[in-house]
Write a protein that holds these residues in place. Structure first.
Motif, mmCIF file in Angstrom:
data_model
loop_
_atom_site.group_PDB
_atom_site.id
_atom_site.type_symbol
_atom_site.label_atom_id
_atom_site.label_comp_id
_atom_site.label_asym_id
_atom_site.label_seq_id
_atom_site.Cartn_x
_atom_site.Cartn_y
_atom_site.Cartn_z
ATOM 1 N N LEU A 150 3.038 -18.532 -4.386
ATOM 2 C CA LEU A 150 3.029 -18.665 -5.846
ATOM 3 C C LEU A 150 1.721 -18.178 -6.456
ATOM 4 C CD1 LEU A 150 4.869 -21.977 -6.786
ATOM 5 C CD2 LEU A 150 5.654 -19.629 -7.042
ATOM 6 N N PHE A 151 0.599 -18.366 -5.746
ATOM 7 C CA PHE A 151 -0.670 -17.815 -6.238
ATOM 8 C C PHE A 151 -0.589 -16.291 -6.308
ATOM 9 C CE2 PHE A 151 -2.803 -21.883 -5.218
ATOM 10 C CZ PHE A 151 -3.647 -21.981 -6.310
ATOM 11 N N ALA A 152 -0.065 -15.680 -5.240
ATOM 12 C CA ALA A 152 0.046 -14.223 -5.206
ATOM 13 C C ALA A 152 0.986 -13.721 -6.294
ATOM 14 C CB ALA A 152 0.536 -13.774 -3.833
ATOM 15 N N ALA A 153 2.117 -14.405 -6.472
ATOM 16 C CA ALA A 153 3.075 -14.009 -7.512
ATOM 17 C C ALA A 153 2.464 -14.152 -8.899
ATOM 18 C CB ALA A 153 4.348 -14.855 -7.407
ATOM 19 N N ALA A 154 1.747 -15.247 -9.130
ATOM 20 C CA ALA A 154 1.117 -15.464 -10.436
ATOM 21 C C ALA A 154 0.142 -14.347 -10.763
ATOM 22 C CB ALA A 154 0.410 -16.816 -10.453
ATOM 23 N N TRP A 169 -5.497 -10.449 -3.802
ATOM 24 C CA TRP A 169 -6.533 -11.402 -4.210
ATOM 25 C C TRP A 169 -5.923 -12.800 -4.344
ATOM 26 C CZ3 TRP A 169 -7.550 -14.879 -8.067
ATOM 27 C CH2 TRP A 169 -8.882 -15.274 -8.248
ATOM 28 N N GLY A 170 -4.753 -12.874 -4.978
ATOM 29 C CA GLY A 170 -4.079 -14.157 -5.147
ATOM 30 C C GLY A 170 -3.648 -14.755 -3.821
ATOM 31 N N LEU A 171 -3.217 -13.912 -2.905
ATOM 32 C CA LEU A 171 -2.826 -14.374 -1.568
ATOM 33 C C LEU A 171 -4.022 -15.012 -0.862
ATOM 34 C CD1 LEU A 171 -0.595 -14.373 0.658
ATOM 35 C CD2 LEU A 171 -1.510 -12.173 1.381
#
Length: 230
Positions: A150-154, A169-171
């Motif tokens: 969800l961090f990566a998707a966001a 970066w989100g991953l």
């Protein structure tokens, strides 16, 4: 913080739009969250030259999916508390908690458009599969699927031009965040958590030079994880 005010107002609007029977448990499910996923989405959108308001519905959608996963996880894991308060299934019952999660998920999926839907669908599958992974600290898949998806998707939803790089970066942020959380909560995971932080945190610890609200938000989140890791 402007982003936090934006998402909190949108969450309150969402709660008021729901059936009165479920308003109270939905409000409880959404209470007390840090809103990190919406914050990074809106921050990256502005760093990429857009407006945070343009992704506000998507930011709400991501927060609803995250909250749904927390409600369902508490049932699966038999956790009796979250954020210092009783879990939804404890205050109500398991059937109500399942329905609350289902409503949040179904409503969330209406908030994404076009290409956003596939990004979210992929993240949602990883999130669900992550719950089925064995509860072993050395299981890297668990860190990725349960938290980082969800961090990566966001981040990818917030991006305009550099979506692949920002998604990575989100991953890294999501994996680091999960490891830091484990480092705080369980001394038995300290060794593996420290290894994961040393591996992934440098990938997201980019010092953004601009003094915009967006860069301050992202740097503050990364610095918080670095403080835990030190």
């Amino acid at each position: 913080m402007r982003y936090l005010e934006l998402i909190e107002n949108r969450i309150n609007q969402f709660i008021n739009e729901q059936d009165k029977v479920l308003q109270e448990p939905i409000a409880k499910a959404l209470k007390g969250g840090k809103r990190l996923r919406p914050l990074v989405m809106m921050a990256w959108r502005e760093l990429e030259g857009g407006k945070a308001e343009d992704v506000l519905d998507a930011a709400l959608g991501i927060e609803l999916i995250h909250s749904m996963s927390c409600v369902h996880d508490d049932i699966i894991d038999k956790s009796i508390s979250r954020h210092g308060e009783n879990a939804i299934w404890v205050d109500y019952d398991i059937n109500t908690a399942i329905c609350v999660g289902d409503i949040m998920l179904s409503q969330a999926l209406t908030l994404f458009s076009g290409d956003q839907r596939q990004i979210v669908n992929n993240a949602l599958i990883d999130l669900i599969l992550g719950q089925l992974e064995p509860e072993q600290p050395e299981n890297a898949e668990r860190y990725y699927k349960k938290t980082s998806a969800l961090f990566a998707a966001a981040c990818k939803l917030g991006a305009i031009e550099h979506s692949d790089e920002i998604e990575q970066w989100g991953l890294a942020l999501g994996i680091s965040y999960q490891a830091a959380d484990d480092l705080l909560d369980n001394d038995g995971l300290a060794c593996i958590s420290k290894y994961i932080l040393d591996t992934y945190l440098p990938l997201c610890a980019l010092k953004l030079e601009s003094e915009t609200d967006a860069s301050k938000v992202l740097n503050r989140i990364v610095d918080k994880i670095k403080t835990i890791a030190s």
